[in-house]
Each structure stands twice: as structure tokens, then as C-alpha cells.
Scaffold this motif. Sequence first.
Motif, PDB file in Angstrom:
ATOM      1  N   PRO A 109       0.820  -1.218   0.000  1.00 46.70           N
ATOM      2  CA  PRO A 109       0.000   0.000   0.000  1.00 46.70           C
ATOM      3  C   PRO A 109       0.850   1.263   0.000  1.00 46.70           C
ATOM      4  N   THR A 110       1.923   1.244   0.764  1.00 42.75           N
ATOM      5  CA  THR A 110       2.775   2.429   0.851  1.00 42.75           C
ATOM      6  C   THR A 110       3.397   2.763  -0.484  1.00 42.75           C
ATOM      7  N   LEU A 111       3.989   1.768  -1.142  1.00 47.09           N
ATOM      8  CA  LEU A 111       4.690   2.055  -2.394  1.00 47.09           C
ATOM      9  C   LEU A 111       3.736   2.284  -3.553  1.00 47.09           C
ATOM     10  N   LEU A 112       2.533   1.743  -3.484  1.00 49.84           N
ATOM     11  CA  LEU A 112       1.535   2.104  -4.487  1.00 49.84           C
ATOM     12  C   LEU A 112       1.199   3.589  -4.391  1.00 49.84           C
ATOM     13  N   GLU A 113       1.010   4.062  -3.174  1.00 47.54           N
ATOM     14  CA  GLU A 113       0.684   5.480  -3.001  1.00 47.54           C
ATOM     15  C   GLU A 113       1.883   6.359  -3.343  1.00 47.54           C
ATOM     16  N   VAL A 114       3.081   5.911  -2.997  1.00 44.78           N
ATOM     17  CA  VAL A 114       4.280   6.644  -3.408  1.00 44.78           C
ATOM     18  C   VAL A 114       4.323   6.736  -4.935  1.00 44.78           C
ATOM     19  N   THR A 115       4.043   5.638  -5.607  1.00 42.67           N
ATOM     20  CA  THR A 115       4.068   5.614  -7.068  1.00 42.67           C
ATOM     21  C   THR A 115       3.010   6.547  -7.649  1.00 42.67           C
ATOM     22  N   GLN A 169       4.282   9.980  -7.148  1.00 42.10           N
ATOM     23  CA  GLN A 169       5.471  10.150  -7.973  1.00 42.10           C
ATOM     24  C   GLN A 169       5.104  10.489  -9.411  1.00 42.10           C
ATOM     25  N   LEU A 170       4.145   9.749  -9.975  1.00 44.38           N
ATOM     26  CA  LEU A 170       3.746   9.987 -11.357  1.00 44.38           C
ATOM     27  C   LEU A 170       3.018  11.321 -11.494  1.00 44.38           C
ATOM     28  N   ASP A 171       2.228  11.679 -10.505  1.00 42.97           N
ATOM     29  CA  ASP A 171       1.562  12.987 -10.543  1.00 42.97           C
ATOM     30  C   ASP A 171       2.584  14.112 -10.545  1.00 42.97           C
ATOM     31  N   ARG A 172       3.584  13.991  -9.690  1.00 46.25           N
ATOM     32  CA  ARG A 172       4.627  15.026  -9.623  1.00 46.25           C
ATOM     33  C   ARG A 172       5.489  15.023 -10.882  1.00 46.25           C
ATOM     34  N   GLY A 173       5.839  13.830 -11.327  1.00 45.45           N
ATOM     35  CA  GLY A 173       6.720  13.715 -12.476  1.00 45.45           C
ATOM     36  C   GLY A 173       6.152  14.308 -13.744  1.00 45.45           C
ATOM     37  N   SER A 174       4.832  14.329 -13.860  1.00 40.93           N
ATOM     38  CA  SER A 174       4.213  14.877 -15.062  1.00 40.93           C
ATOM     39  C   SER A 174       4.485  16.360 -15.233  1.00 40.93           C
ATOM     40  N   GLY A 231      15.966  10.482  -3.972  1.00 33.78           N
ATOM     41  CA  GLY A 231      15.514  10.653  -2.598  1.00 33.78           C
ATOM     42  C   GLY A 231      14.515   9.586  -2.189  1.00 33.78           C
ATOM     43  N   ILE A 232      13.608   9.221  -3.103  1.00 34.41           N
ATOM     44  CA  ILE A 232      12.608   8.198  -2.790  1.00 34.41           C
ATOM     45  C   ILE A 232      13.271   6.854  -2.511  1.00 34.41           C
ATOM     46  N   VAL A 233      14.260   6.496  -3.331  1.00 35.38           N
ATOM     47  CA  VAL A 233      14.857   5.166  -3.177  1.00 35.38           C
ATOM     48  C   VAL A 233      15.628   5.051  -1.862  1.00 35.38           C
ATOM     49  N   PHE A 244       8.565  10.210   1.980  1.00 39.15           N
ATOM     50  CA  PHE A 244       9.363   9.718   0.858  1.00 39.15           C
ATOM     51  C   PHE A 244       9.818  10.854  -0.055  1.00 39.15           C
ATOM     52  N   PHE A 245       9.093  11.951  -0.031  1.00 35.13           N
ATOM     53  CA  PHE A 245       9.379  13.067  -0.932  1.00 35.13           C
ATOM     54  C   PHE A 245      10.082  14.224  -0.231  1.00 35.13           C
ATOM     55  N   THR A 246      10.406  14.052   1.041  1.00 35.28           N
ATOM     56  CA  THR A 246      11.119  15.103   1.766  1.00 35.28           C
ATOM     57  C   THR A 246      12.534  15.229   1.222  1.00 35.28           C
ATOM     58  N   PRO A 247      12.956  16.414   0.794  1.00 35.09           N
ATOM     59  CA  PRO A 247      14.302  16.578   0.229  1.00 35.09           C
ATOM     60  C   PRO A 247      15.388  16.187   1.226  1.00 35.09           C
ATOM     61  N   ARG A 248      16.385  15.451   0.758  1.00 38.11           N
ATOM     62  CA  ARG A 248      17.511  15.039   1.593  1.00 38.11           C
ATOM     63  C   ARG A 248      18.693  15.972   1.440  1.00 38.11           C
ATOM     64  N   TRP A 249      18.729  16.700   0.366  1.00 36.34           N
ATOM     65  CA  TRP A 249      19.832  17.619   0.092  1.00 36.34           C
ATOM     66  C   TRP A 249      19.243  18.937  -0.388  1.00 36.34           C
ATOM     67  N   ASP A 250      19.975  20.021  -0.177  1.00 35.22           N
ATOM     68  CA  ASP A 250      19.536  21.258  -0.816  1.00 35.22           C
ATOM     69  C   ASP A 250      19.953  21.210  -2.281  1.00 35.22           C
TER      70      ASP A 250
END
Length: 239
Positions: free
Chosen positions: A148-154, A157-162, A175-177, A219-225
Motif C-alpha cells: 500500500p505504501t509504495l503504491l501510493e508513493v508511485t 510520484q507519477l503525478d509530480r513527475g508529469s 531521494g525516494i529510493v 518519501f518526498f522530503t528533500p535530503r539535500w539542498d
Amino acid sequence: IVGPRTKMAMPETGIGLFPDVGGSYFLSRSKVGRYLGLTGHVINAADSLYAELADRFMTTESIAALVEKLDGHRWSALPAADIAALIDAFASAPPVGPMLAPLQAALDWHFAPQKTLMEIIASLQQEVRPEFNVWATQTAALLTARSPTLLEVTRRQLDRGSKMSLAECFRMELGIVYHCFEHGDLMEGIRAVILDKDNLPHWNPATLAELNPDAVSAFFTPRWDSTHHPLANLERLFG
């Protein structure tokens, strides 16, 4: 270039991962990408062309002839154009049409961008049209078995990636991986599917109803500036 033996898929959700290596970019721009990304469905050459994930079909003989032609080709000052012309010369239509084409109306309805995962699954379970009923039932069952978690991440992810460039998608995916390894469903998926092969993963959480939206957002929280991101210079290096 695809051929008679082509099998193409982004099956990562099957092991508690997400469609990476640019999947955010190319799946979000395909008319069937949302379906392919969430389910990991395997497609053949004709469907690869239909999904706009490939450019040309060639028979096995044509592929061999193309390679032979390249060995002795007299190149012009525009080698890229030479290659494109050769590929077009050897390309042909697949012997059978795409299997996804007859499903497009159902895909547009059930996997509409505005639908949540629970709405997608509920929609599939409610499908009564005879031509779509078996496919919808199987697809709903497949999604219910995924993390369920990775389905929602996906889905996110696709919504943002568009709306992102390819370089931005690569940075997001890195960052997600990292978070996938910290979360645990990826390791459980690898255990269940690849190591023990019992195909009985114990996802955390087990159902979409238990999913914490904040946990997915992490999962989408930035890890680096932007300056120190490992992929910060993609545009400068590759355009």
C-alpha cells in the motif's frame, strides 16, 4: 527498437519499490503509464509502441540486417540522420495490434489522474461491462496484493513527475529510493519474491485503509539542498 520477443515492464511495485530510472518522467507522459506504473503489467512490442515507450518495430531478420548494414555503411556528415533513415528502412508494423488499445476507455476511466488508490480499486471492483470485467477483477486483485505504501508513493510520484523535467525526476527518485531502504517494504518484497519465493510479503501497513499520508509524504522530503544534491549538475552536464 522493439521486436517479436520484446517484453517490457516497470514491475517495481511487485517488490515494494516504485518505477524508478526515469519512470516518473516517461510513464507520466504515456496514455497508459499510470496503469503500467502501478500494476507492473508486462507488455509486448505492439503495446510498447502504443504506449509510446518505443519508436519502431523490426523483425528478427530486419534487426540482423540493420546491424550488418551499419557495419559497412558509408556515413555522411550527419550520422544521426543516417541511422534514423536506416532504421526507418528496416522498420515494419507488428504482426498483431496492441492489446491495450481495446482497454483504453477502461484505463482512462479507472486510472483517471484525479482518483485515489482506493477509488481506483473500488472502480475496478465495480466494473460490470463484459468486455472489461475479467481484466478489471484481476487488476483490482493485483493492486490489493501490492505494498500500500509504495503504491501510493508511485501514484504521487507519477503525478509530480508529469510536471517535472527529466533531471528533476531523477533527483526526486534518488531521494525516494533512499527512503525505500529505510521504510522496509522493499526488503520484505525482495525476501518474499526473490529470496524465499513464498510470494507472501508482510507489508507495513498491510492495507490502504491503514496508510498514514504523512508517512508517504516523508518519501518526498528533500535530503539535500539544491546545491549539494548528488545529481545537481545534470542539466549542466547533459543539457
